[in-house]
Design a protein around this motif. Structure first.
Motif, PDB file in Angstrom:
ATOM      1  N   ARG A 141      30.774  -9.768 -41.734  1.00 30.21           N
ATOM      2  CA  ARG A 141      30.392 -10.459 -40.502  1.00 30.21           C
ATOM      3  C   ARG A 141      29.913  -9.472 -39.430  1.00 30.21           C
ATOM      4  O   ARG A 141      28.879  -9.678 -38.788  1.00 30.21           O
ATOM      5  CB  ARG A 141      31.582 -11.260 -39.980  1.00 30.21           C
ATOM      6  N   LEU A 142      30.636  -8.382 -39.256  1.00 32.44           N
ATOM      7  CA  LEU A 142      30.292  -7.415 -38.221  1.00 32.44           C
ATOM      8  C   LEU A 142      29.016  -6.647 -38.556  1.00 32.44           C
ATOM      9  O   LEU A 142      28.157  -6.423 -37.693  1.00 32.44           O
ATOM     10  CB  LEU A 142      31.452  -6.449 -38.020  1.00 32.44           C
ATOM     11  N   LEU A 143      28.884  -6.224 -39.801  1.00 32.73           N
ATOM     12  CA  LEU A 143      27.681  -5.500 -40.201  1.00 32.73           C
ATOM     13  C   LEU A 143      26.447  -6.400 -40.184  1.00 32.73           C
ATOM     14  O   LEU A 143      25.356  -5.960 -39.798  1.00 32.73           O
ATOM     15  CB  LEU A 143      27.865  -4.921 -41.606  1.00 32.73           C
ATOM     16  N   SER A 144      26.616  -7.632 -40.588  1.00 39.54           N
ATOM     17  CA  SER A 144      25.488  -8.569 -40.574  1.00 39.54           C
ATOM     18  C   SER A 144      24.983  -8.778 -39.159  1.00 39.54           C
ATOM     19  O   SER A 144      23.760  -8.814 -38.913  1.00 39.54           O
ATOM     20  CB  SER A 144      25.900  -9.903 -41.192  1.00 39.54           C
ATOM     21  N   ALA A 145      25.895  -8.906 -38.197  1.00 41.68           N
ATOM     22  CA  ALA A 145      25.494  -9.076 -36.799  1.00 41.68           C
ATOM     23  C   ALA A 145      24.792  -7.834 -36.278  1.00 41.68           C
ATOM     24  O   ALA A 145      23.777  -7.931 -35.565  1.00 41.68           O
ATOM     25  CB  ALA A 145      26.717  -9.390 -35.947  1.00 41.68           C
ATOM     26  N   ALA A 146      25.293  -6.659 -36.645  1.00 39.25           N
ATOM     27  CA  ALA A 146      24.709  -5.414 -36.134  1.00 39.25           C
ATOM     28  C   ALA A 146      23.358  -5.114 -36.775  1.00 39.25           C
ATOM     29  O   ALA A 146      22.462  -4.567 -36.119  1.00 39.25           O
ATOM     30  CB  ALA A 146      25.670  -4.254 -36.387  1.00 39.25           C
ATOM     31  N   ALA A 147      23.199  -5.452 -38.047  1.00 40.50           N
ATOM     32  CA  ALA A 147      21.962  -5.145 -38.769  1.00 40.50           C
ATOM     33  C   ALA A 147      20.962  -6.289 -38.741  1.00 40.50           C
ATOM     34  O   ALA A 147      19.861  -6.171 -39.280  1.00 40.50           O
ATOM     35  CB  ALA A 147      22.283  -4.784 -40.216  1.00 40.50           C
ATOM     36  N   HIS A 148      21.351  -7.422 -38.129  1.00 39.52           N
ATOM     37  CA  HIS A 148      20.473  -8.586 -37.999  1.00 39.52           C
ATOM     38  C   HIS A 148      20.012  -9.112 -39.363  1.00 39.52           C
ATOM     39  O   HIS A 148      18.827  -9.384 -39.584  1.00 39.52           O
ATOM     40  CB  HIS A 148      19.267  -8.259 -37.118  1.00 39.52           C
ATOM     41  N   GLY A 149      20.957  -9.235 -40.258  1.00 40.58           N
ATOM     42  CA  GLY A 149      20.667  -9.775 -41.577  1.00 40.58           C
ATOM     43  C   GLY A 149      21.951  -9.882 -42.375  1.00 40.58           C
ATOM     44  O   GLY A 149      22.922  -9.183 -42.098  1.00 40.58           O
ATOM     45  N   LEU A 150      21.951 -10.768 -43.364  1.00 44.29           N
ATOM     46  CA  LEU A 150      23.163 -10.992 -44.149  1.00 44.29           C
ATOM     47  C   LEU A 150      23.455  -9.774 -45.022  1.00 44.29           C
ATOM     48  O   LEU A 150      22.608  -9.325 -45.797  1.00 44.29           O
ATOM     49  CB  LEU A 150      23.007 -12.233 -45.027  1.00 44.29           C
ATOM     50  N   ILE A 151      24.672  -9.247 -44.908  1.00 47.19           N
ATOM     51  CA  ILE A 151      25.107  -8.107 -45.716  1.00 47.19           C
ATOM     52  C   ILE A 151      26.397  -8.489 -46.426  1.00 47.19           C
ATOM     53  O   ILE A 151      27.429  -8.711 -45.786  1.00 47.19           O
ATOM     54  CB  ILE A 151      25.325  -6.863 -44.836  1.00 47.19           C
ATOM     55  N   ASP A 152      26.329  -8.567 -47.730  1.00 50.97           N
ATOM     56  CA  ASP A 152      27.520  -8.852 -48.524  1.00 50.97           C
ATOM     57  C   ASP A 152      28.346  -7.570 -48.677  1.00 50.97           C
ATOM     58  O   ASP A 152      27.796  -6.476 -48.823  1.00 50.97           O
ATOM     59  CB  ASP A 152      27.132  -9.374 -49.909  1.00 50.97           C
ATOM     60  N   VAL A 153      29.664  -7.723 -48.653  1.00 48.98           N
ATOM     61  CA  VAL A 153      30.567  -6.585 -48.784  1.00 48.98           C
ATOM     62  C   VAL A 153      31.575  -6.885 -49.884  1.00 48.98           C
ATOM     63  O   VAL A 153      32.194  -7.959 -49.904  1.00 48.98           O
ATOM     64  CB  VAL A 153      31.296  -6.292 -47.455  1.00 48.98           C
ATOM     65  N   THR A 154      31.753  -5.951 -50.786  1.00 39.58           N
ATOM     66  CA  THR A 154      32.696  -6.102 -51.893  1.00 39.58           C
ATOM     67  C   THR A 154      34.016  -5.421 -51.560  1.00 39.58           C
ATOM     68  O   THR A 154      34.028  -4.228 -51.241  1.00 39.58           O
ATOM     69  CB  THR A 154      32.123  -5.478 -53.183  1.00 39.58           C
ATOM     70  N   PRO A 155      35.115  -6.156 -51.632  1.00 38.28           N
ATOM     71  CA  PRO A 155      36.422  -5.536 -51.379  1.00 38.28           C
ATOM     72  C   PRO A 155      36.934  -4.783 -52.598  1.00 38.28           C
ATOM     73  O   PRO A 155      36.890  -5.290 -53.721  1.00 38.28           O
ATOM     74  CB  PRO A 155      37.324  -6.733 -51.061  1.00 38.28           C
ATOM     75  N   VAL A 156      37.412  -3.549 -52.371  1.00 38.44           N
ATOM     76  CA  VAL A 156      37.940  -2.717 -53.448  1.00 38.44           C
ATOM     77  C   VAL A 156      39.306  -2.201 -53.024  1.00 38.44           C
ATOM     78  O   VAL A 156      39.480  -1.728 -51.894  1.00 38.44           O
ATOM     79  CB  VAL A 156      37.014  -1.526 -53.752  1.00 38.44           C
ATOM     80  N   ILE A 157      40.265  -2.293 -53.918  1.00 38.80           N
ATOM     81  CA  ILE A 157      41.579  -1.667 -53.716  1.00 38.80           C
ATOM     82  C   ILE A 157      41.670  -0.489 -54.683  1.00 38.80           C
ATOM     83  O   ILE A 157      41.457  -0.651 -55.885  1.00 38.80           O
ATOM     84  CB  ILE A 157      42.730  -2.646 -53.986  1.00 38.80           C
ATOM     85  N   VAL A 158      41.957   0.688 -54.147  1.00 35.46           N
ATOM     86  CA  VAL A 158      42.147   1.869 -54.986  1.00 35.46           C
ATOM     87  C   VAL A 158      43.626   2.229 -54.962  1.00 35.46           C
ATOM     88  O   VAL A 158      44.188   2.519 -53.899  1.00 35.46           O
ATOM     89  CB  VAL A 158      41.294   3.052 -54.505  1.00 35.46           C
ATOM     90  N   ILE A 159      44.252   2.191 -56.136  1.00 37.55           N
ATOM     91  CA  ILE A 159      45.665   2.503 -56.281  1.00 37.55           C
ATOM     92  C   ILE A 159      45.818   3.990 -56.578  1.00 37.55           C
ATOM     93  O   ILE A 159      45.267   4.494 -57.559  1.00 37.55           O
ATOM     94  CB  ILE A 159      46.312   1.684 -57.420  1.00 37.55           C
ATOM     95  N   VAL A 160      46.571   4.680 -55.731  1.00 37.75           N
ATOM     96  CA  VAL A 160      46.763   6.125 -55.882  1.00 37.75           C
ATOM     97  C   VAL A 160      48.183   6.409 -56.371  1.00 37.75           C
ATOM     98  O   VAL A 160      49.150   5.882 -55.824  1.00 37.75           O
ATOM     99  CB  VAL A 160      46.517   6.851 -54.546  1.00 37.75           C
ATOM    100  N   GLY A 161      48.291   7.258 -57.397  1.00 35.08           N
ATOM    101  CA  GLY A 161      49.586   7.792 -57.807  1.00 35.08           C
ATOM    102  C   GLY A 161      50.474   6.879 -58.628  1.00 35.08           C
ATOM    103  O   GLY A 161      51.631   7.240 -58.903  1.00 35.08           O
ATOM    104  N   ALA A 162      49.995   5.719 -59.029  1.00 34.51           N
ATOM    105  CA  ALA A 162      50.845   4.786 -59.783  1.00 34.51           C
ATOM    106  C   ALA A 162      51.176   5.339 -61.160  1.00 34.51           C
ATOM    107  O   ALA A 162      50.373   6.053 -61.770  1.00 34.51           O
ATOM    108  CB  ALA A 162      50.154   3.437 -59.915  1.00 34.51           C
ATOM    109  N   ARG A 163      52.349   4.994 -61.651  1.00 33.59           N
ATOM    110  CA  ARG A 163      52.726   5.390 -63.010  1.00 33.59           C
ATOM    111  C   ARG A 163      51.907   4.613 -64.021  1.00 33.59           C
ATOM    112  O   ARG A 163      51.461   5.164 -65.032  1.00 33.59           O
ATOM    113  CB  ARG A 163      54.212   5.130 -63.233  1.00 33.59           C
ATOM    114  N   ARG A 164      51.736   3.323 -63.758  1.00 32.21           N
ATOM    115  CA  ARG A 164      50.996   2.483 -64.697  1.00 32.21           C
ATOM    116  C   ARG A 164      50.388   1.305 -63.947  1.00 32.21           C
ATOM    117  O   ARG A 164      51.004   0.751 -63.039  1.00 32.21           O
ATOM    118  CB  ARG A 164      51.919   1.974 -65.807  1.00 32.21           C
ATOM    119  N   LEU A 165      49.179   0.910 -64.344  1.00 29.55           N
ATOM    120  CA  LEU A 165      48.549  -0.303 -63.837  1.00 29.55           C
ATOM    121  C   LEU A 165      48.345  -1.244 -65.014  1.00 29.55           C
ATOM    122  O   LEU A 165      47.555  -0.967 -65.919  1.00 29.55           O
ATOM    123  CB  LEU A 165      47.203   0.016 -63.174  1.00 29.55           C
TER     124      LEU A 165
END
Length: 271
Positions: A141-165
């Motif tokens: 929403r914020l980037l789309s308003a600033a860039a004057h066009g629809l910008i899709d954003v993909t959410p990513v979670i990066v897990i650090v240091g886990a024993r197992r996923l």
């Protein structure tokens, strides 16, 4: 410590983990200093309140270190202040495959279980998926308003240091990866954004006002955090030293028969 940045300041200049480092140091500054005995036996210098911020900072720094390996076609912003308060986005990544918000979660030695709608840490439910999804929608929403066009954003979670996923089922909208695999994943994605568009989006993302209504950014004392990190590491080393010394003392005090039995067991366990 906070300071209003000059008009020429952009978020491209922002240090990784700036917000959490500042909060860690602020919390640690009011902690009761360790006694000489506590130092001798390697008690951690971190206060209970400062420790979560410290652990979070280490996770963000590790992810930032890996993001440094991305090529010149990519733009990366760290610790992006967003909204009206003190919230921030750990990392915003812009490149030929699109725009990504990266939420770092440092779960050292923990067991992670991932389902379509749940992420558990050592069996305990979390809000990680919901928060990451909300963060990406907000960024879009914020980037789309600033860039004057629809910008899709993909959410990513990066897990650090886990024993197992353990992955039971991948969520439909949030990407969850371990720290050692997410750069390869980013680089494997097809290019869908022209170079000119990447630069245009990055220009909008670099402006603090794009993200925050009153962008007052904290200056993280990286040198002070480095000193704290060395103290924490030294305390851990000292504790391990005492633990090893204790085991050796117990071993030395064993009768010869018990010592021989213990040696046989150790030979099996540690070939």
């Amino acid at each position: 410590m906070t300071s209003t940045q000059p008009d020429t300041f952009t978020l491209a200049d922002r240090q990784p983990a700036a917000s959490v480092i500042a909060e860690c140091l602020r919390t640690q500054a009011i902690a009761t200093p360790r006694s000489p005995i506590a130092r001798l036996f390697g008690r951690t210098p971190l206060s209970t309140d400062a420790e979560p911020w410290y652990v979070g900072a280490l996770g963000e720094l590790e992810v930032a270190r890996r993001l440094d390996s991305l090529g010149s076609a990519w733009r990366v912003f760290h610790s992006v202040p967003v909204g009206r308060g003190s919230s921030d986005i750990d990392h915003v990544v812009i490149g030929p495959p699109g725009v990504f918000t990266i939420n770092t979660k440092h779960h050292e030695g923990q067991e992670i279980w991932l389902g379509a709608k749940r992420l558990l840490v050592s069996g305990q439910p979390t809000d990680h998926l919901r928060n990451a999804s909300y963060e990406a929608k907000r960024a879009s929403r914020l980037l789309s308003a600033a860039a004057h066009g629809l910008i899709d954003v993909t959410p990513v979670i990066v897990i650090v240091g886990a024993r197992r996923l353990t992955v039971r089922e991948r969520p439909a909208t949030v990407v969850v990866l371990r720290e050692r695999g997410f750069i390869k994943w980013l680089e494997s994605l097809p290019a869908v954004v022209p170079t000119e568009a990447v630069e245009q989006i990055a220009d909008a993302a670099a402006k603090p006002a794009t993200w925050h209504e009153m962008p007052v950014l904290e200056d993280a004392d990286v040198a002070a955090f480095g000193r704290l990190r060395r103290e924490v590491d030294a305390a851990r080393t000292r504790r391990r030293g005492w633990a090893i010394a204790g085991l050796l003392a117990i071993f030395a005090a064993l009768p010869l028969g018990a010592m021989a039995a213990w040696t046989s067991v150790m030979a099996v366990l540690v070939p």
